[in-house]
Design an enzyme around this catalytic site. Structure first.
Site, PDB file in Angstrom:
ATOM      1  N   CYS A 100      -5.029 -19.526 -18.782  1.00 59.17           N
ATOM      2  CA  CYS A 100      -6.360 -18.986 -19.086  1.00 59.17           C
ATOM      3  C   CYS A 100      -7.299 -20.146 -19.424  1.00 59.17           C
ATOM      4  CB  CYS A 100      -6.250 -18.028 -20.267  1.00 59.17           C
ATOM      5  SG  CYS A 100      -7.824 -17.366 -20.820  1.00 59.17           S
ATOM      6  N   CYS A 150      -5.477 -13.485 -24.476  1.00 59.21           N
ATOM      7  CA  CYS A 150      -6.763 -12.915 -24.914  1.00 59.21           C
ATOM      8  C   CYS A 150      -7.218 -11.745 -24.044  1.00 59.21           C
ATOM      9  CB  CYS A 150      -7.844 -13.995 -24.940  1.00 59.21           C
ATOM     10  SG  CYS A 150      -8.343 -14.542 -23.293  1.00 59.21           S
ATOM     11  N   GLY A 203       6.798   7.229   2.784  1.00 56.15           N
ATOM     12  CA  GLY A 203       7.236   5.833   2.742  1.00 56.15           C
ATOM     13  C   GLY A 203       7.703   5.337   1.391  1.00 56.15           C
ATOM     14  N   THR A 204       8.346   6.214   0.639  1.00 59.81           N
ATOM     15  CA  THR A 204       8.924   5.763  -0.633  1.00 59.81           C
ATOM     16  C   THR A 204      10.387   6.171  -0.712  1.00 59.81           C
ATOM     17  OG1 THR A 204       8.768   5.820  -3.046  1.00 59.81           O
ATOM     18  CG2 THR A 204       8.032   7.811  -1.893  1.00 59.81           C
ATOM     19  N   ASN A 257       9.171  10.020   6.359  1.00 60.33           N
ATOM     20  CA  ASN A 257       9.967   8.795   6.188  1.00 60.33           C
ATOM     21  C   ASN A 257      10.996   8.753   7.324  1.00 60.33           C
ATOM     22  OD1 ASN A 257      11.877   6.796   5.104  1.00 60.33           O
ATOM     23  ND2 ASN A 257      10.894   7.154   3.111  1.00 60.33           N
ATOM     24  N   GLU A 265      13.840   7.461   7.144  1.00 58.28           N
ATOM     25  CA  GLU A 265      15.189   7.498   6.557  1.00 58.28           C
ATOM     26  C   GLU A 265      15.277   8.577   5.490  1.00 58.28           C
ATOM     27  OE1 GLU A 265      17.459   5.308   7.584  1.00 58.28           O
ATOM     28  OE2 GLU A 265      16.067   4.060   8.762  1.00 58.28           O
ATOM     29  N   HIS A 315       1.169   1.309  -9.999  1.00 61.30           N
ATOM     30  CA  HIS A 315       1.865   0.056 -10.325  1.00 61.30           C
ATOM     31  C   HIS A 315       0.950  -1.158 -10.298  1.00 61.30           C
ATOM     32  CE1 HIS A 315       5.980   2.056  -9.154  1.00 61.30           C
ATOM     33  NE2 HIS A 315       5.553   2.410 -10.355  1.00 61.30           N
ATOM     34  N   ASN A 375       1.796   1.333  -4.335  1.00 66.65           N
ATOM     35  CA  ASN A 375       1.554   0.023  -3.726  1.00 66.65           C
ATOM     36  C   ASN A 375       0.448  -0.723  -4.454  1.00 66.65           C
ATOM     37  OD1 ASN A 375       3.421   0.947  -1.935  1.00 66.65           O
ATOM     38  ND2 ASN A 375       1.967   1.398  -0.293  1.00 66.65           N
TER      39      ASN A 375
HETATM   40  C1  BJW Z   1       8.874   3.896   6.024  1.00 68.81           C
HETATM   41  C2  BJW Z   1       8.542   3.070   7.070  1.00 68.81           C
HETATM   42  C3  BJW Z   1       7.532   3.536   7.904  1.00 68.81           C
HETATM   43  C4  BJW Z   1      10.077   2.076   6.013  1.00 68.81           C
HETATM   44  N1  BJW Z   1       6.958   4.723   7.647  1.00 68.81           N
HETATM   45  N2  BJW Z   1       8.289   5.056   5.794  1.00 68.81           N
HETATM   46  C5  BJW Z   1      14.780   7.190 -15.365  1.00 68.81           C
HETATM   47  C6  BJW Z   1      16.034   7.029 -14.819  1.00 68.81           C
HETATM   48  C7  BJW Z   1      16.517   5.752 -14.507  1.00 68.81           C
HETATM   49  C8  BJW Z   1      15.741   4.626 -14.759  1.00 68.81           C
HETATM   50  C9  BJW Z   1      14.507   4.789 -15.298  1.00 68.81           C
HETATM   51  C10 BJW Z   1      14.038   6.045 -15.594  1.00 68.81           C
HETATM   52  N3  BJW Z   1      12.781   5.909 -16.099  1.00 68.81           N
HETATM   53  C11 BJW Z   1      12.454   4.608 -16.120  1.00 68.81           C
HETATM   54  C12 BJW Z   1      13.497   3.892 -15.642  1.00 68.81           C
HETATM   55  C13 BJW Z   1      13.503   2.422 -15.503  1.00 68.81           C
HETATM   56  C14 BJW Z   1      12.762   1.919 -14.321  1.00 68.81           C
HETATM   57  C15 BJW Z   1      13.373   2.510 -13.051  1.00 68.81           C
HETATM   58  O1  BJW Z   1      12.865   3.393 -12.431  1.00 68.81           O
HETATM   59  N4  BJW Z   1      14.492   1.961 -12.617  1.00 68.81           N
HETATM   60  C16 BJW Z   1      15.173   2.427 -11.415  1.00 68.81           C
HETATM   61  C17 BJW Z   1      15.163   1.328 -10.350  1.00 68.81           C
HETATM   62  C18 BJW Z   1      16.541   2.881 -11.774  1.00 68.81           C
HETATM   63  N5  BJW Z   1      11.337   2.221 -14.399  1.00 68.81           N
HETATM   64  C19 BJW Z   1      10.496   1.482 -15.098  1.00 68.81           C
HETATM   65  O2  BJW Z   1      10.882   0.526 -15.753  1.00 68.81           O
HETATM   66  C20 BJW Z   1       9.034   1.878 -15.071  1.00 68.81           C
HETATM   67  N6  BJW Z   1       8.482   1.941 -16.390  1.00 68.81           N
HETATM   68  C21 BJW Z   1       8.827   2.869 -17.264  1.00 68.81           C
HETATM   69  O3  BJW Z   1       9.651   3.719 -17.030  1.00 68.81           O
HETATM   70  O4  BJW Z   1       8.128   2.786 -18.446  1.00 68.81           O
HETATM   71  C22 BJW Z   1       8.504   3.653 -19.508  1.00 68.81           C
HETATM   72  C23 BJW Z   1       9.209   2.873 -20.568  1.00 68.81           C
HETATM   73  C24 BJW Z   1       8.807   1.584 -20.855  1.00 68.81           C
HETATM   74  C25 BJW Z   1       9.449   0.875 -21.852  1.00 68.81           C
HETATM   75  C26 BJW Z   1      10.500   1.458 -22.545  1.00 68.81           C
HETATM   76  C27 BJW Z   1      10.885   2.752 -22.239  1.00 68.81           C
HETATM   77  C28 BJW Z   1      10.218   3.470 -21.247  1.00 68.81           C
HETATM   78  C29 BJW Z   1       8.203   0.836 -14.342  1.00 68.81           C
HETATM   79  C30 BJW Z   1       8.541   0.717 -12.916  1.00 68.81           C
HETATM   80  C31 BJW Z   1       7.726  -0.399 -12.269  1.00 68.81           C
HETATM   81  C32 BJW Z   1       8.083  -0.630 -10.831  1.00 68.81           C
HETATM   82  N7  BJW Z   1       7.451  -1.817 -10.384  1.00 68.81           N
HETATM   83  C33 BJW Z   1       7.586  -2.231  -8.994  1.00 68.81           C
HETATM   84  C34 BJW Z   1       6.932  -3.617  -8.834  1.00 68.81           C
HETATM   85  C35 BJW Z   1       5.410  -3.471  -8.827  1.00 68.81           C
HETATM   86  C36 BJW Z   1       4.722  -4.773  -8.617  1.00 68.81           C
HETATM   87  C37 BJW Z   1       5.080  -5.426  -7.301  1.00 68.81           C
HETATM   88  O5  BJW Z   1       4.819  -4.862  -6.208  1.00 68.81           O
HETATM   89  O6  BJW Z   1       5.612  -6.518  -7.345  1.00 68.81           O
HETATM   90  O7  BJW Z   1       6.970  -1.263  -8.108  1.00 68.81           O
HETATM   91  S1  BJW Z   1       9.275  -2.196  -8.447  1.00 68.81           S
HETATM   92  C38 BJW Z   1       8.936  -1.657  -6.785  1.00 68.81           C
HETATM   93  O8  BJW Z   1       9.526  -0.364  -6.533  1.00 68.81           O
HETATM   94  C39 BJW Z   1       7.410  -1.459  -6.742  1.00 68.81           C
HETATM   95  C40 BJW Z   1       7.314  -0.198  -5.937  1.00 68.81           C
HETATM   96  O9  BJW Z   1       6.054   0.407  -6.156  1.00 68.81           O
HETATM   97  C41 BJW Z   1       8.475   0.614  -6.411  1.00 68.81           C
HETATM   98  C42 BJW Z   1       8.902   1.719  -5.488  1.00 68.81           C
HETATM   99  O10 BJW Z   1       9.350   1.226  -4.259  1.00 68.81           O
HETATM  100  P1  BJW Z   1       8.970   2.003  -2.913  1.00 68.81           P
HETATM  101  O11 BJW Z   1       7.523   1.978  -2.713  1.00 68.81           O
HETATM  102  O12 BJW Z   1       9.619   3.322  -2.913  1.00 68.81           O
HETATM  103  O13 BJW Z   1       9.606   1.032  -1.791  1.00 68.81           O
HETATM  104  P2  BJW Z   1      11.089   0.957  -1.229  1.00 68.81           P
HETATM  105  O14 BJW Z   1      11.223  -0.364  -0.557  1.00 68.81           O
HETATM  106  O15 BJW Z   1      12.089   1.287  -2.250  1.00 68.81           O
HETATM  107  O16 BJW Z   1      11.163   2.108  -0.131  1.00 68.81           O
HETATM  108  C43 BJW Z   1      10.446   2.007   1.084  1.00 68.81           C
HETATM  109  C44 BJW Z   1      10.647   3.311   1.864  1.00 68.81           C
HETATM  110  O17 BJW Z   1       9.819   3.261   3.010  1.00 68.81           O
HETATM  111  C45 BJW Z   1      12.079   3.551   2.372  1.00 68.81           C
HETATM  112  O18 BJW Z   1      12.466   4.884   2.050  1.00 68.81           O
HETATM  113  C46 BJW Z   1      11.968   3.395   3.884  1.00 68.81           C
HETATM  114  O19 BJW Z   1      12.838   4.248   4.625  1.00 68.81           O
HETATM  115  C47 BJW Z   1      10.538   3.791   4.109  1.00 68.81           C
HETATM  116  N8  BJW Z   1       9.928   3.231   5.304  1.00 68.81           N
HETATM  117  N9  BJW Z   1       9.369   1.935   7.006  1.00 68.81           N
HETATM  118  C48 BJW Z   1       7.398   5.438   6.573  1.00 68.81           C
HETATM  119  N10 BJW Z   1       7.160   2.784   8.958  1.00 68.81           N
HETATM  120 ZN    ZN Z   2      -6.878 -16.107 -22.590  1.00 72.54          ZN
END
Ligand code: BJW
Ligand code: ZN
Length: 259
Positions: A149, A131, A189-190, A215, A217, A120, A103
Site C-alpha cells: 500500500c 488500511c 458451468g459449475t 453442463n 459433465e 467470490h 466468477n
Molecule cells: C462447462 C464447460 C462449458 C466445463 N460449458 N460447463 C459445507 C460443507 C463442506 C465445506 C464447506 C461448507 N461450507 C463451507 C465450506 C468450506 C469451503 C468449501 O466449500 N469447501 C469445499 C471445497 C469442500 N467454503 C468456503 O470456505 C467459503 N466460505 C465460507 O464458507 O465462509 C463461511 C465461514 C467462514 C469462516 C469460518 C466458518 C464459515 C468460501 C469459498 C470461496 C471459494 N473461492 C474460490 C476462489 C475465488 C477466487 C479465485 O478465482 O481465485 O472460488 S475457489 C473456486 O471454486 C472459485 C470458484 O468460484 C469456486 C467454484 O468453482 P466452479 O466455478 O464450480 O468451477 P469448477 O472448475 O469446479 O467447475 C467447472 C464446471 O464447468 C465443471 O462442472 C465442468 O464440467 C463445467 N464446464 N466446460 C459449461 N464449456
Molecule cells: Zn494501506
C-alpha cells in the site's frame, strides 16, 4: 450437435417472469479462461489450498500475487463468448434476469448483463489489508515482488473470496432474494462443490423455481435439478435464446402463474 431443450423447460421459461442464471467457471471456459477442476482445470497443477487461502498469501504473497496477475492478464485479454452474450440477451425476454456468478472475470458485465451479483469477488479490485485502501487493476507498488500500500505500507491483496472467508454479505443476500423469487434457475458451468454458493440452486427449488443444469459433465448438483441439459454453455444458451425468440417469448407474453 444440437442440445435437446425439452418442451417442459421451454414452457416453464415461456411463463417465467424472473430468471436467475447461477454461473461458474465453465461458462468462461470457451472464452479461454481455465476452469478450476476437471481435466482442463488449473488446479490439476495447483491445489486450491496452496493458493486460494489467506495463510498461503501471508506465507508467500509474491507467489499468490503472481498467480492472480497471470489470471488477471488472461481474463483481461479474452472476450465474452456466445454463452455470456446469450444470457445478456435473455434480458429482452423477461422482466427480471439476474446473473449470480462465482466468477471473478467480469465477462458477464462485458457481455452486457445488467444485473450481476459476484459471490467470490472481482479480479480487478484489490485492497490494503492494513488500511483498506482500494486499488484497481495492477497499479500497485511492489517491494521485492510484494504488493504494498502506498499509504500505509500494508500488504495489498486481491478482492476475492478465499477458502475460510465469508462471502460479501450484500451480494449473498441479494442472490438469495433473487433465487428465492425466481421462476426458473439455470445452474451453468459449475461443479457445485464449493459452499455456500452451491446451495443456491436448491434454495430456488425449495421456493418453487424450475431448476435446470447446463453442463457437459455430471456434477454434485445434477441429481437435485429438475432437468439437466448436457452440453457446453456457449452452444446451449444461444440455442435457448433462439428457441424462445422463435416462440415469441417476450416481456408482454408472460403470465404470473408459476404452475
Ligand atoms: C462447462 C464447460 C462449458 C466445463 N460449458 N460447463 C459445507 C460443507 C463442506 C465445506 C464447506 C461448507 N461450507 C463451507 C465450506 C468450506 C469451503 C468449501 O466449500 N469447501 C469445499 C471445497 C469442500 N467454503 C468456503 O470456505 C467459503 N466460505 C465460507 O464458507 O465462509 C463461511 C465461514 C467462514 C469462516 C469460518 C466458518 C464459515 C468460501 C469459498 C470461496 C471459494 N473461492 C474460490 C476462489 C475465488 C477466487 C479465485 O478465482 O481465485 O472460488 S475457489 C473456486 O471454486 C472459485 C470458484 O468460484 C469456486 C467454484 O468453482 P466452479 O466455478 O464450480 O468451477 P469448477 O472448475 O469446479 O467447475 C467447472 C464446471 O464447468 C465443471 O462442472 C465442468 O464440467 C463445467 N464446464 N466446460 C459449461 N464449456
Ligand atoms: Zn494501506
Amino acid at each position: 450437435m444440437t442440445a435437446i431443450l425439452s418442451d417442459r423447460f421451454l414452457d416453464r421459461l415461456a411463463r417465467a417472469r424472473s430468471v436467475v442464471a447461477f454461473t461458474g467457471a465453465g461458462i468462461s471456459a470457451e472464452s479461454g479462461v481455465p476452469t478450476f477442476r476437471g481435466n482442463q482445470g488449473i488446479w490439476t497443477k495447483f491445489k486450491p489450498e496452496e493458493l486460494a487461502n489467506l495463510d498461503a498469501f501471508l506465507s508467500n504473497p509474491s507467489l499468490v500475487w503472481e498467480w492472480y496477475s497471470a489470471r488477471r492478464k488472461v481474463m483481461g485479454e479474452v472476450q465474452p463468448n456466445a454463452g455470456h452474450l446469450a444470457l445478456a440477451r435473455l434480458e429482452q425476454s423477461f422482466p427480471s434476469v439476474t446473473v449470480v456468478t462465482q466468477n471473478i472475470d467480469n465477462l458477464h458485465r462485458r457481455a452486457g448483463s445488467k444485473h450481476v451479483l459476484e459471490l467470490h469477488g472481482n479480479i480487478d479490485r484489490n485492497y490494503c489489508m492494513g488500511c483498506g485502501a482500494r486499488y484497481v487493476g495492477d497499479e500497485i507498488l511492489f517491494k521485492e515482488g510484494i504488493p504494498q500500500c502506498s499509504g500505509c505500507g500494508g500488504l495489498v491483496r486481491p478482492d476475492v473470496v478465499w477458502f475460510g472467508e465469508m462471502l460479501p454479505l450484500d451480494q449473498w443476500d441479494e442472490s438469495v432474494k433473487a433465487i428465492e423469487s425466481a421462476d426458473v434457475v439455470l445452474s451453468i458451468g459449475t461443479s457445485g462443490v464449493v459452499f455456500p454458493a452451491a446451495e443456491l440452486p436448491l434454495y430456488g427449488k425449495r421456493h418453487g423455481a424450475y431448476t435446470v443444469e447446463i453442463n457437459p459433465e455430471e456434477t454434485e448438483l445434477s441429481e437435485t435439478m429438475d432437468e439437466v441439459v448436457r452440453g457446453k454453455s456457449a452452444q446451449v444458451l444461444p440455442e435457448l435464446v433462439k428457441e424462445l425468440e422463435s416462440r415469441g417469448v417476450g416481456k408482454q407474453t408472460q403470465k404470473i402463474s408459476r404452475k
